[in-house]
Design a protein around this motif. Structure first.
Motif, PDB file in Angstrom:
ATOM      1  N   VAL A 260       0.811  -1.222   0.000  1.00  0.00           N
ATOM      2  CA  VAL A 260       0.000   0.000   0.000  1.00  0.00           C
ATOM      3  C   VAL A 260       0.846   1.275   0.000  1.00  0.00           C
ATOM      4  CG1 VAL A 260      -1.829   1.242   1.222  1.00  0.00           C
ATOM      5  CG2 VAL A 260      -1.836  -1.258   1.173  1.00  0.00           C
ATOM      6  N   THR A 261       2.028   1.238   0.592  1.00  0.00           N
ATOM      7  CA  THR A 261       2.851   2.456   0.681  1.00  0.00           C
ATOM      8  C   THR A 261       3.070   3.144  -0.668  1.00  0.00           C
ATOM      9  OG1 THR A 261       3.971   1.675   2.684  1.00  0.00           O
ATOM     10  CG2 THR A 261       5.097   3.359   1.392  1.00  0.00           C
ATOM     11  N   PRO A 262       3.279   2.422  -1.780  1.00  0.00           N
ATOM     12  CA  PRO A 262       3.450   3.120  -3.062  1.00  0.00           C
ATOM     13  C   PRO A 262       2.220   3.897  -3.524  1.00  0.00           C
ATOM     14  CG  PRO A 262       4.328   0.877  -3.189  1.00  0.00           C
ATOM     15  CD  PRO A 262       3.573   0.969  -1.910  1.00  0.00           C
ATOM     16  N   THR A 263       1.043   3.647  -2.926  1.00  0.00           N
ATOM     17  CA  THR A 263      -0.167   4.368  -3.321  1.00  0.00           C
ATOM     18  C   THR A 263      -0.420   5.594  -2.458  1.00  0.00           C
ATOM     19  OG1 THR A 263      -1.698   3.154  -1.866  1.00  0.00           O
ATOM     20  CG2 THR A 263      -1.156   2.146  -3.994  1.00  0.00           C
ATOM     21  N   VAL A 264       0.422   5.805  -1.433  1.00  0.00           N
ATOM     22  CA  VAL A 264       0.260   6.939  -0.517  1.00  0.00           C
ATOM     23  C   VAL A 264       1.346   7.973  -0.817  1.00  0.00           C
ATOM     24  CG1 VAL A 264       0.157   7.673   1.895  1.00  0.00           C
ATOM     25  CG2 VAL A 264      -0.739   5.435   1.225  1.00  0.00           C
ATOM     26  N   VAL A 265       0.959   9.247  -0.906  1.00  0.00           N
ATOM     27  CA  VAL A 265       1.893  10.305  -1.264  1.00  0.00           C
ATOM     28  C   VAL A 265       1.975  11.330  -0.141  1.00  0.00           C
ATOM     29  CG1 VAL A 265       1.305   9.990  -3.693  1.00  0.00           C
ATOM     30  CG2 VAL A 265       0.170  11.789  -2.370  1.00  0.00           C
ATOM     31  N   SER A 266       3.045  12.090  -0.160  1.00  0.00           N
ATOM     32  CA  SER A 266       3.155  13.276   0.696  1.00  0.00           C
ATOM     33  C   SER A 266       2.655  14.474  -0.101  1.00  0.00           C
ATOM     34  CB  SER A 266       4.602  13.502   1.139  1.00  0.00           C
ATOM     35  OG  SER A 266       5.051  12.451   1.965  1.00  0.00           O
ATOM     36  N   VAL A 267       1.847  15.306   0.522  1.00  0.00           N
ATOM     37  CA  VAL A 267       1.322  16.511  -0.117  1.00  0.00           C
ATOM     38  C   VAL A 267       2.000  17.714   0.522  1.00  0.00           C
ATOM     39  CG1 VAL A 267      -0.712  17.898  -0.618  1.00  0.00           C
ATOM     40  CG2 VAL A 267      -0.879  15.396  -0.628  1.00  0.00           C
ATOM     41  N   GLU A 268       2.793  18.427  -0.268  1.00  0.00           N
ATOM     42  CA  GLU A 268       3.520  19.592   0.230  1.00  0.00           C
ATOM     43  C   GLU A 268       2.858  20.858  -0.294  1.00  0.00           C
ATOM     44  OE1 GLU A 268       7.527  19.088  -1.031  1.00  0.00           O
ATOM     45  OE2 GLU A 268       7.936  17.413   0.351  1.00  0.00           O
ATOM     46  N   VAL A 269       2.539  21.748   0.618  1.00  0.00           N
ATOM     47  CA  VAL A 269       1.893  23.018   0.267  1.00  0.00           C
ATOM     48  C   VAL A 269       2.836  24.141   0.665  1.00  0.00           C
ATOM     49  CG1 VAL A 269      -0.099  24.508   0.636  1.00  0.00           C
ATOM     50  CG2 VAL A 269      -0.387  22.018   0.639  1.00  0.00           C
ATOM     51  N   ARG A 270       3.107  25.030  -0.283  1.00  0.00           N
ATOM     52  CA  ARG A 270       3.997  26.152   0.008  1.00  0.00           C
ATOM     53  C   ARG A 270       3.285  27.457  -0.322  1.00  0.00           C
ATOM     54  NH1 ARG A 270       8.830  26.820   1.561  1.00  0.00           N
ATOM     55  NH2 ARG A 270       9.215  24.572   1.444  1.00  0.00           N
ATOM     56  N   LEU A 271       3.274  28.347   0.678  1.00  0.00           N
ATOM     57  CA  LEU A 271       2.693  29.683   0.540  1.00  0.00           C
ATOM     58  C   LEU A 271       3.779  30.695   0.861  1.00  0.00           C
ATOM     59  CD1 LEU A 271      -0.681  29.067   2.417  1.00  0.00           C
ATOM     60  CD2 LEU A 271      -0.326  29.143  -0.040  1.00  0.00           C
TER      61      LEU A 271
ATOM     62  N   GLY B  66      -5.778  26.275   2.150  1.00  0.00           N
ATOM     63  CA  GLY B  66      -5.088  27.563   2.241  1.00  0.00           C
ATOM     64  C   GLY B  66      -4.409  27.974   0.960  1.00  0.00           C
ATOM     65  N   ALA B  67      -4.196  27.019   0.049  1.00  0.00           N
ATOM     66  CA  ALA B  67      -3.516  27.349  -1.206  1.00  0.00           C
ATOM     67  C   ALA B  67      -4.490  27.598  -2.350  1.00  0.00           C
ATOM     68  CB  ALA B  67      -2.572  26.207  -1.587  1.00  0.00           C
ATOM     69  N   ASP B  68      -5.782  27.373  -2.157  1.00  0.00           N
ATOM     70  CA  ASP B  68      -6.751  27.517  -3.245  1.00  0.00           C
ATOM     71  C   ASP B  68      -6.968  28.988  -3.573  1.00  0.00           C
ATOM     72  OD1 ASP B  68      -8.592  26.910  -5.181  1.00  0.00           O
ATOM     73  OD2 ASP B  68     -10.238  26.588  -3.768  1.00  0.00           O
ATOM     74  N   GLY B  69      -6.679  29.354  -4.807  1.00  0.00           N
ATOM     75  CA  GLY B  69      -6.898  30.724  -5.264  1.00  0.00           C
ATOM     76  C   GLY B  69      -5.872  31.717  -4.794  1.00  0.00           C
ATOM     77  N   VAL B  70      -4.812  31.260  -4.121  1.00  0.00           N
ATOM     78  CA  VAL B  70      -3.781  32.167  -3.627  1.00  0.00           C
ATOM     79  C   VAL B  70      -2.667  32.251  -4.658  1.00  0.00           C
ATOM     80  CG1 VAL B  70      -2.110  32.617  -1.806  1.00  0.00           C
ATOM     81  CG2 VAL B  70      -4.349  31.628  -1.240  1.00  0.00           C
ATOM     82  N   GLU B  71      -2.350  33.474  -5.079  1.00  0.00           N
ATOM     83  CA  GLU B  71      -1.307  33.649  -6.083  1.00  0.00           C
ATOM     84  C   GLU B  71       0.053  33.239  -5.526  1.00  0.00           C
ATOM     85  OE1 GLU B  71       0.498  37.188  -8.983  1.00  0.00           O
ATOM     86  OE2 GLU B  71      -1.151  37.591  -7.598  1.00  0.00           O
ATOM     87  N   GLY B  72       0.780  32.456  -6.302  1.00  0.00           N
ATOM     88  CA  GLY B  72       2.107  32.009  -5.890  1.00  0.00           C
ATOM     89  C   GLY B  72       2.100  30.756  -5.040  1.00  0.00           C
ATOM     90  N   ALA B  73       0.912  30.290  -4.676  1.00  0.00           N
ATOM     91  CA  ALA B  73       0.855  29.061  -3.865  1.00  0.00           C
ATOM     92  C   ALA B  73       1.209  27.846  -4.718  1.00  0.00           C
ATOM     93  CB  ALA B  73      -0.530  28.899  -3.257  1.00  0.00           C
ATOM     94  N   GLU B  74       1.897  26.896  -4.122  1.00  0.00           N
ATOM     95  CA  GLU B  74       2.302  25.688  -4.830  1.00  0.00           C
ATOM     96  C   GLU B  74       1.861  24.450  -4.047  1.00  0.00           C
ATOM     97  OE1 GLU B  74       6.475  25.713  -5.458  1.00  0.00           O
ATOM     98  OE2 GLU B  74       6.489  27.569  -6.643  1.00  0.00           O
TER      99      GLU B  74
ATOM    100  N   VAL C  46      -8.653  19.689  -8.011  1.00  0.00           N
ATOM    101  CA  VAL C  46      -9.806  19.323  -8.833  1.00  0.00           C
ATOM    102  C   VAL C  46     -11.076  19.857  -8.199  1.00  0.00           C
ATOM    103  CG1 VAL C  46     -11.146  17.401  -9.760  1.00  0.00           C
ATOM    104  CG2 VAL C  46      -8.651  17.265  -9.682  1.00  0.00           C
ATOM    105  N   GLY C  47     -11.196  19.693  -6.921  1.00  0.00           N
ATOM    106  CA  GLY C  47     -12.346  20.164  -6.164  1.00  0.00           C
ATOM    107  C   GLY C  47     -12.136  19.882  -4.700  1.00  0.00           C
ATOM    108  N   ARG C  48     -12.812  20.608  -3.849  1.00  0.00           N
ATOM    109  CA  ARG C  48     -12.694  20.397  -2.413  1.00  0.00           C
ATOM    110  C   ARG C  48     -14.049  20.638  -1.773  1.00  0.00           C
ATOM    111  NH1 ARG C  48     -11.713  25.061   0.564  1.00  0.00           N
ATOM    112  NH2 ARG C  48     -11.635  26.988  -0.649  1.00  0.00           N
ATOM    113  N   ASP C  49     -14.286  19.955  -0.645  1.00  0.00           N
ATOM    114  CA  ASP C  49     -15.583  20.019   0.025  1.00  0.00           C
ATOM    115  C   ASP C  49     -15.377  20.287   1.509  1.00  0.00           C
ATOM    116  OD1 ASP C  49     -18.328  19.767   0.538  1.00  0.00           O
ATOM    117  OD2 ASP C  49     -18.110  17.626   0.963  1.00  0.00           O
ATOM    118  N   PRO C  50     -15.537  21.561   1.938  1.00  0.00           N
ATOM    119  CA  PRO C  50     -15.363  21.888   3.361  1.00  0.00           C
ATOM    120  C   PRO C  50     -16.351  21.156   4.268  1.00  0.00           C
ATOM    121  CG  PRO C  50     -15.295  23.875   2.016  1.00  0.00           C
ATOM    122  CD  PRO C  50     -15.771  22.772   1.125  1.00  0.00           C
ATOM    123  N   ALA C  51     -17.519  20.751   3.746  1.00  0.00           N
ATOM    124  CA  ALA C  51     -18.534  20.106   4.583  1.00  0.00           C
ATOM    125  C   ALA C  51     -18.205  18.657   4.911  1.00  0.00           C
ATOM    126  CB  ALA C  51     -19.895  20.179   3.897  1.00  0.00           C
TER     127      ALA C  51
END
Length: 435
Positions: free
Chosen positions: A146-157, A185-193, A209-214
């Motif tokens: 399973v480990t190969p199917t799990v990724v790290s998600v890095e967000v830079r602001l 926190g990165a959605d719609g923010v200029e320069g966010a990666e 692609v899409g996000r659901d706060p609810a």
């Protein structure tokens, strides 16, 4: 023989004289007499009388000369007071000699060996020739698959950054499921990666692609072919006590594996936090597998290697894991992810009330604080101060349980609402709205 040794006549006893009439001078093969008085020896006289005597009589040990005496039962004993000074000295010297020999032997056996060279060029340590057996379904087996199917998600602001986790749910098209609070926190923010880093160390830029706060679910997309897709299980197959494995990037440590069991099911948990627009209540899978910040969006896997939840939150006293982690059930994840991939948004059912948890000491419920005008609740006649205790026979004991019970239905469905009003129970029917 008769002529030589038989008695000479009936009136004479004893042995006959040897031929010649004289006894031998010494014991020889031809001399029958050993001693001059042999004639009177009763042992040589076949006519000597025989008889029994009394038992042996032993002297008392005190009356016997020492140092070895015999007691009344015939046992030999050593009487120390009769030992001579010379013998005592010899015994003492023997004891000292034995002690000296033992001490010398102990010293020779335990003395420190002389130092050997510090370095040993070409040294090789031993190796085992037998491989390690890892049974199917073991933690190591699950982690490997399973480990190969799990990724790290890095967000830079700008100069700031954060790390979460994600699970590949469609390797062919590059879709990755994660938590909304990881990337909101990165959605719609200029320069966010946003970047996905895979178990082999490679990385790829990711788009939302899409996000659901609810529901705290979000879907990312990467342009990287050949990704391995995680197998998704069924929430209905999960029971309390099932062994589970949590895989993610806690504290930024990629591909970290922890294990535990399912501690509880259908646990209402409110999700919200600073820096994110997540405002959700989930019916969570609770686990004691250690989960820490950074595990969010990672996989909770059963013993068959199937993902049964997305790790989302922890209950903590000091910011770390205390054995209380929560995951969004995979059925909810699948439903929301499919909506986000299809339309970019997800819809939920809503009753149209705001409520808070209350209890009267015997019964728990959700107290209606206000009713939205024109909502399904308003049209059903639900009023402020009503206490909702059930939705379609599903008991409601808190405001969180009310949200979970309503969200289990689709917009447009009609549900029965049982409530307490003025101390009496009543039931109304309400048509759920779209949130």
């Amino acid at each position: 023989m008769l002529r030589a040794f038989a008695p000479p006549g009936p009136d004479r006893r004893g042995l006959q004289e040897p031929p010649g009439g004289r006894p031998g001078r010494r014991r020889t093969a031809t001399g029958p007499w050993w001693k001059p008085d042999a004639r009177s020896d009763p042992w040589r006289d076949p006519h000597a009388p025989a008889g029994l005597t009394g038992p042996a009589v032993f002297e008392e040990p005190e009356d016997q000369p020492g140092p070895v005496v015999v007691d009344a039962r015939g046992r030999r004993k050593l009487r120390l007071r009769d030992l001579s000074i010379r013998l005592s000295v010899l015994v003492l010297l023997a004891v000292v000699l034995v002690g000296a020999i033992g001490g010398a032997a102990g010293y020779l056996l335990t003395r420190t060996a002389s130092e050997t060279p510090l370095l040993a060029p070409g040294a090789q340590l031993n190796e085992t020739s037998e491989g390690v057996s890892r049974e199917p379904g073991s933690v190591s087996d699950i982690a490997e698959r399973v480990t190969p199917t799990v990724v790290s998600v890095e967000v830079r602001l700008g100069e700031a950054g954060a790390t979460g986790s994600g699970v590949v749910v469609d390797g062919e098209n590059g879709y990755i499921v994660t938590n909304n609070h990881v990337i909101s926190g990165a959605d719609g923010v200029e320069g966010a990666e946003i970047r996905a880093v895979f178990s082999d160390g490679s990385g790829s830029a990711a788009r939302i692609v899409g996000r659901d706060p609810a529901s705290d679910i979000a879907v990312l997309k990467v342009e990287k072919p050949g990704l391995l897709t995680a197998a998704l299980g069924e929430s209905g197959d999960v029971v309390v006590g099932d062994p589970v494995v949590a895989i993610g990037s806690p504290l930024g440590l990629a591909s970290t594996v922890t294990s535990g069991i399912v501690s509880a099911l259908d646990r209402p948990v409110r999700l919200s936090g600073e820096g994110s627009d997540t405002n959700a209540v989930i019916s969570a899978v609770q686990t004691d597998a250690p989960i820490n910040p950074g595990n969010s969006g990672g996989a909770l896997v059963n013993g068959s290697g199937e993902v049964i939840g997305i790790n989302t939150a922890i209950a903590s006293l000091g910011g770390g894991s205390v054995g209380l982690g929560f995951a969004i059930p995979i059925d909810t994840v699948r439903d929301i992810a499919e909506q986000l991939i299809s339309t970019g948004r997800a819809v939920h059912a809503a009753l149209g009330v705001n409520a808070r948890s209350v209890t009267d000491g015997t019964r728990d419920g959700a107290l209606v604080v206000n009713v939205e005008p024109g909502s399904g609740a308003a049209e059903a006649g639900i009023r402020e101060q009503d206490v909702i205790i059930a939705v379609d026979d599903d008991a409601v004991g808190s405001s969180e349980e009310l949200v979970v019970a309503v969200d289990a239905h689709e917009p447009g469905e009609t549900v029965r609402i049982e409530l307490i009003r003025g101390g009496a129970s009543t039931t109304v029917e309400a048509t759920l709205d779209e949130a």
